[in-house]
Motif scaffolding. Structure first.
Motif, mmCIF file in Angstrom:
data_model
loop_
_atom_site.group_PDB
_atom_site.id
_atom_site.type_symbol
_atom_site.label_atom_id
_atom_site.label_comp_id
_atom_site.label_asym_id
_atom_site.label_seq_id
_atom_site.Cartn_x
_atom_site.Cartn_y
_atom_site.Cartn_z
ATOM 1 N N ASP A 38 0.821 -1.214 0.000
ATOM 2 C CA ASP A 38 0.000 0.000 0.000
ATOM 3 C C ASP A 38 0.853 1.261 0.000
ATOM 4 N N HIS A 39 2.120 1.123 0.377
ATOM 5 C CA HIS A 39 2.986 2.294 0.552
ATOM 6 C C HIS A 39 4.424 1.828 0.376
ATOM 7 N N ILE A 40 5.196 2.533 -0.443
ATOM 8 C CA ILE A 40 6.589 2.146 -0.692
ATOM 9 C C ILE A 40 7.518 3.201 -0.098
ATOM 10 N N ILE A 41 8.415 2.744 0.762
ATOM 11 C CA ILE A 41 9.419 3.608 1.381
ATOM 12 C C ILE A 41 10.789 3.141 0.916
ATOM 13 N N ALA A 42 11.659 4.077 0.564
ATOM 14 C CA ALA A 42 12.993 3.705 0.081
ATOM 15 C C ALA A 42 14.048 4.585 0.729
ATOM 16 N N ARG A 43 15.205 4.010 0.957
ATOM 17 C CA ARG A 43 16.337 4.828 1.394
ATOM 18 C C ARG A 43 16.768 5.730 0.243
ATOM 19 N N ARG A 44 17.379 6.848 0.593
ATOM 20 C CA ARG A 44 17.707 7.842 -0.422
ATOM 21 C C ARG A 44 18.577 7.273 -1.534
ATOM 22 N N LEU A 111 1.082 -2.378 -15.190
ATOM 23 C CA LEU A 111 1.018 -2.499 -13.738
ATOM 24 C C LEU A 111 1.554 -1.238 -13.068
ATOM 25 N N VAL A 112 2.663 -0.715 -13.593
ATOM 26 C CA VAL A 112 3.226 0.526 -13.050
ATOM 27 C C VAL A 112 2.225 1.668 -13.214
ATOM 28 N N SER A 113 1.608 1.748 -14.381
ATOM 29 C CA SER A 113 0.627 2.801 -14.638
ATOM 30 C C SER A 113 -0.545 2.710 -13.668
ATOM 31 N N GLU A 114 -1.027 1.491 -13.448
ATOM 32 C CA GLU A 114 -2.187 1.288 -12.575
ATOM 33 C C GLU A 114 -1.874 1.560 -11.114
ATOM 34 N N ARG A 115 -0.745 1.024 -10.641
ATOM 35 C CA ARG A 115 -0.439 1.111 -9.217
ATOM 36 C C ARG A 115 0.123 2.466 -8.805
ATOM 37 N N ARG A 116 0.856 3.129 -9.713
ATOM 38 C CA ARG A 116 1.515 4.372 -9.338
ATOM 39 C C ARG A 116 0.807 5.618 -9.865
ATOM 40 N N LYS A 117 -0.230 5.438 -10.672
ATOM 41 C CA LYS A 117 -1.048 6.560 -11.159
ATOM 42 C C LYS A 117 -0.184 7.646 -11.807
ATOM 43 N N LEU A 118 0.593 7.247 -12.805
ATOM 44 C CA LEU A 118 1.530 8.164 -13.451
ATOM 45 C C LEU A 118 0.936 8.788 -14.709
ATOM 46 N N HIS A 135 15.919 8.728 -4.072
ATOM 47 C CA HIS A 135 15.602 10.158 -4.147
ATOM 48 C C HIS A 135 14.982 10.505 -5.496
ATOM 49 N N GLN A 136 15.566 9.983 -6.580
ATOM 50 C CA GLN A 136 14.993 10.222 -7.905
ATOM 51 C C GLN A 136 13.627 9.555 -8.040
ATOM 52 N N ALA A 137 13.514 8.353 -7.501
ATOM 53 C CA ALA A 137 12.260 7.603 -7.608
ATOM 54 C C ALA A 137 11.117 8.320 -6.904
ATOM 55 N N LEU A 138 11.432 9.038 -5.826
ATOM 56 C CA LEU A 138 10.396 9.791 -5.120
ATOM 57 C C LEU A 138 9.820 10.872 -6.027
ATOM 58 N N GLY A 139 10.691 11.605 -6.714
ATOM 59 C CA GLY A 139 10.231 12.649 -7.618
ATOM 60 C C GLY A 139 9.452 12.112 -8.804
ATOM 61 N N VAL A 143 8.152 5.722 -5.673
ATOM 62 C CA VAL A 143 8.037 5.429 -4.246
ATOM 63 C C VAL A 143 7.256 6.566 -3.598
ATOM 64 N N ASP A 144 6.790 6.320 -2.378
ATOM 65 C CA ASP A 144 5.942 7.303 -1.703
ATOM 66 C C ASP A 144 6.674 8.149 -0.679
ATOM 67 N N GLU A 145 7.814 7.642 -0.200
ATOM 68 C CA GLU A 145 8.472 8.325 0.907
ATOM 69 C C GLU A 145 9.902 7.821 1.027
ATOM 70 N N LEU A 146 10.796 8.664 1.528
ATOM 71 C CA LEU A 146 12.159 8.243 1.825
ATOM 72 C C LEU A 146 12.252 7.896 3.305
ATOM 73 N N GLY A 147 12.996 6.840 3.614
ATOM 74 C CA GLY A 147 13.134 6.461 5.009
ATOM 75 C C GLY A 147 13.562 5.021 5.167
#
Length: 229
Positions: A38-44, A111-118, A135-139, A143-147
């Protein structure tokens, strides 16, 4: 594997909240799995993306020819067991494999289009096969958040009402590289058949070390210690 994991995570999300944390890498199939949450968090400086499909196969016809080995086959139709490493790849075989690749790619991109609403523009950018830092993926909305795991626990508490004191259980996979055992085994058996036993042993050793070192911690992973050191 990744499609099954995605489906399982989506079913799980119907019963409880699911959050994915990218500590080092979520590329290609791993990103498919992450999208099941439901939510993707990634390190920078983690690695995210590689949205695409690749089909690789070795061709050793010149090598076999150099040692005087010819592999013959009898098959029911021209595309049976094609491509194979013992004969040149025909245009028909290449076209058949390309159709598989593009069909799977269409599913992945959808799948990317559907799940990430791009938007269409962002979708084209993130589905050309490249990888991005967290960091790039967040922009790019991959991904939804860095952490890290703590960020995930905070999100679960804030958005889903999950207790911050909930016990964490860690599950670890079997030894690194098990999923590539068939490839290493095929290569070493071929070298043994050609009378290159010592080279086969060296390949087996080096492949194992390479797979261990391939488990990077993002772009900032410069060194991994040897086992026992």
């Amino acid at each position: 594997g990744s499609e099954q994991l995605f489906d399982a995570l989506r079913r799980l999300s119907e019963k409880k909240p699911v959050v994915a944390v990218v500590e080092g890498m979520a590329a290609s199939g791993a990103y498919i799995a992450a999208m099941g949450s439901d939510h993707i968090i990634a390190r920078r400086n983690s690695i995210v993306g590689s949205v695409g499909v690749i089909f690789q196969f070795p061709n050793v016809t010149d090598l076999l020819k150099s040692v005087g080995v010819t592999v013959e086959d009898i098959k029911s139709s021209p595309l049976k067991a094609s491509p194979n490493p013992y004969t040149p790849t025909t245009p028909e075989a290449r076209a058949a494999i390309n159709s598989l690749v593009m069909d799977s790619y269409g599913w992945f991109k959808g799948l990317v289009s559907e799940r990430r609403k791009l938007s269409d523009q962002k979708l084209d950018t993130v589905t050309d096969g490249r990888v991005f830092t967290g960091h790039q993926a967040l922009g790019l909305q991959l991904v939804d958040e860095l952490g890290d795991e703590r960020t995930a626990r905070e999100w679960l508490a804030r958005e889903k009402g999950v207790s911050r004191d909930l016990r964490v259980r860690t599950w670890r996979t079997s030894s690194v590289g098990d999923e590539f055992g068939w490839l290493k085994g095929s290569a070493t058996r071929l070298l043994d058949t050609l009378g290159l036993g010592p080279l086969a042993g060296l390949l087996s050793q080096l492949t194992g070390e390479a797979l261990e070192r391939a488990q990077l911690d993002g772009l900032l992973a410069l060194w991994h210690p040897r086992q026992g050191s």
